[in-house]
Design an enzyme around this catalytic site. Structure first.
Site, PDB file in Angstrom:
ATOM      1  N   GLY A  23     120.651  -8.208 119.998  1.00  0.00           N
ATOM      2  CA  GLY A  23     120.789  -8.005 118.551  1.00  0.00           C
ATOM      3  C   GLY A  23     120.441  -6.587 118.137  1.00  0.00           C
ATOM      4  O   GLY A  23     120.744  -6.172 117.033  1.00  0.00           O
ATOM      5  N   LYS A  24     119.760  -5.848 119.031  1.00  0.00           N
ATOM      6  CA  LYS A  24     119.352  -4.459 118.740  1.00  0.00           C
ATOM      7  C   LYS A  24     118.722  -4.365 117.352  1.00  0.00           C
ATOM      8  O   LYS A  24     118.953  -3.419 116.603  1.00  0.00           O
ATOM      9  CB  LYS A  24     120.535  -3.507 118.919  1.00  0.00           C
ATOM     10  CG  LYS A  24     121.086  -3.557 120.360  1.00  0.00           C
ATOM     11  CD  LYS A  24     122.114  -2.506 120.673  1.00  0.00           C
ATOM     12  CE  LYS A  24     122.485  -2.501 122.144  1.00  0.00           C
ATOM     13  NZ  LYS A  24     123.166  -3.715 122.644  1.00  0.00           N
ATOM     14  N   ARG A  25     117.900  -5.354 117.008  1.00  0.00           N
ATOM     15  CA  ARG A  25     117.275  -5.391 115.700  1.00  0.00           C
ATOM     16  C   ARG A  25     116.227  -4.284 115.558  1.00  0.00           C
ATOM     17  O   ARG A  25     115.627  -3.857 116.557  1.00  0.00           O
ATOM     18  CB  ARG A  25     116.632  -6.764 115.460  1.00  0.00           C
ATOM     19  CG  ARG A  25     117.626  -7.931 115.459  1.00  0.00           C
ATOM     20  CD  ARG A  25     118.720  -7.764 114.420  1.00  0.00           C
ATOM     21  NE  ARG A  25     119.462  -8.979 114.176  1.00  0.00           N
ATOM     22  CZ  ARG A  25     120.764  -9.148 114.451  1.00  0.00           C
ATOM     23  NH1 ARG A  25     121.486  -8.184 114.980  1.00  0.00           N
ATOM     24  NH2 ARG A  25     121.365 -10.280 114.148  1.00  0.00           N
TER      25      ARG A  25
END
Lengths: 311, 311
Positions: free
Chosen positions: B105-107
């Site tokens: 998600g590369k949040r």
């Protein structure tokens, strides 16, 4: 490009602020929660339904005096796919009321994957030839750590559907300097990212002097806000950190240009929880939100020239 | 911490690779799509249901020979909240089959918001006293541009629920160098981020020498992979970019340690679309995926020592 529509909303309302809809369930008045718990039990679905009702009531009260909302994706994902459904319905509801919607997702990835995020949040998704709006925001916040590959697919959507993005430049949090303030040659990482915004933006210039590529610059760093305003004349700023995080109106005024444009200031908790601060009847939460939007607007514009389109 | 469970799965299967489930609808065989279109029309719901069936069939075929899956959030968000429901169901299904699930998600965000992301993807969400799993992955990819504030809430969840994170260090895409290769003093931005991973990881050390804080380092940059392997002895690598993006097995071997551990290599399209490359009957897509998982595993381990727990 999309910042034009945002700017038009700001001039019309004479209000350069945006309400962050980051609704933790604890912000929602008890009477709404109890109603949903009764119907759906203590489930993610109940939480999501409660938040949707809360959001709609606030939008009903503020859409005529506030140009935009900024739903924060994290607070919807927290309630699972039911929460994400509420994000979708919130976006659609605010748009119907004429508000500009900035989804705060800080998405980032390699090019092929950014095409998927761009379709998801700004564009259309192809399902066997049918083109469908998955979320349909007007703008999306993004993180530029991966460079141009991760930005170009968004620019395509900006051109096609008149949308915008806001790239993280100098964030409002305490530790933002750990990487962002380090120097690359004689330039900070955040200023380097700022320069990229101007470069990316040159492809999607709007008619009021600002491009479809904006930047996130925190209210908690007024000096850097002034520095970036001077350095990035075509980049519109989304300024978080006013209020609860400690940024003040005089500080945020440094993000604006001589026409009172160039920035929009976010407040989330301040507006959503105004009824708690006022200690008014919780039934009155949406009207309390409206009062806080007005108070905040007056506070911010007291340091600005009258907001007007550039000559 | 959570990398321990990943390492145990890798040793058991003798397979240091992960299947990326990034299912664009065009990857799904026609017979599945047609069935869902017939039932639900050409809607986001039909797409989401088709993708779920596709994912489950692949998981059924590979769970005994592959330690992990990595669903990419973007390809689910693209199909709206129905797509996000498929993400949830895919995660749960893979976990039931004993696989380790890394949500890609590369949040990233400020601390308060990262608490929401951490609850959403790794922890539990509180709904009026009930604690509910919103997505429930074992690990999440994240972007460290905001510094420690944005990482600490994740470390809390790693400690509480035995989970892990992978921080973007040197990404696999062409333009990753635009920011990541720039020099801060005599150190690149990516190496600076790598050092932060070691620092953050020291709080969540596992029993096999690797912490709960991993790093994303692309297969397309073997030199930097070797450099980071030497510099970050406690940081487990997630290595995307093998196959379709151009990374080879000899290159990715540089991400591993002397026990054949320290990295897990991702392939998405190569596995999902194996049936197209083989030009086999599309009914056979899941078995083709299994064949590709075996081919990829053999390719990668041919450059490695036998995979074993450290002495």
């Amino acid at each position: 490009m999309s910042m034009d529509r945002l700017i038009e909303n700001i001039v019309k309302t004479q209000n350069p602020s945006v309400v962050g809809l980051d609704p933790k369930l604890e912000y929602v008045p008890e009477f709404i929660k109890e109603k949903k718990f009764k119907k759906y039990d203590r489930t993610l679905k109940a939480a999501a339904k409660a938040i949707l009702e809360f959001n709609k009531c606030i939008i009903d009260e503020i859409h005529d005096i506030c140009p935009a909302i900024k739903p924060q994706a994290a607070y919807y994902e927290m309630y699972g796919y039911e929460g994400v459904k509420t994000l979708y319905k919130t976006i659609q509801y605010a748009k119907e009321k004429g508000m500009f919607v900035m989804t705060d997702g800080k998405r980032n990835d390699i090019g092929a994957t950014m095409e998927a995020y761009a379709a998801a949040h700004l564009g259309l998704t192809d399902v066997g030839g049918e083109k469908i709006e998955a979320f349909g925001a007007d703008a999306l916040t993004v993180n530029g750590y991966l460079g141009s590959d991760g930005i170009n697919p968004l620019l395509e959507q900006c051109k096609l559907y008149d949308k915008g993005i806001f790239v993280l430049v100098k964030t409002s949090n305490k530790s933002s300097g750990e990487l962002q303030d380090l120097k690359i040659g004689d330039k900070t990482v955040y200023a380097t990212m700022g320069d990229m915004c101007e470069k990316w933006g040159s492809e999607v210039m709007g008619k009021y002097g600002y491009s479809g590529v904006g930047a996130v610059v925190g209210a908690t760093y007024p000096e850097q806000l002034a520095e970036m305003r001077a350095a990035l004349p075509h980049t519109f700023f989304l300024v978080p950190g006013y209020g609860a995080q400690g940024g003040g109106a005089e500080g945020v005024s440094k993000g604006f240009d001589k026409n009172g444009l160039g920035a929009i200031v976010n407040s989330s908790r301040g507006v959503m929880c105004a009824y708690k601060k006022e200690e008014c009847d919780e039934q009155d939460f949406a009207k309390a939100a409206r009062r806080e939007v007005i108070r905040m607007k007056e506070d911010i514009i007291s340091y600005l020239p009258r907001i007007a389109f550039p000559d």
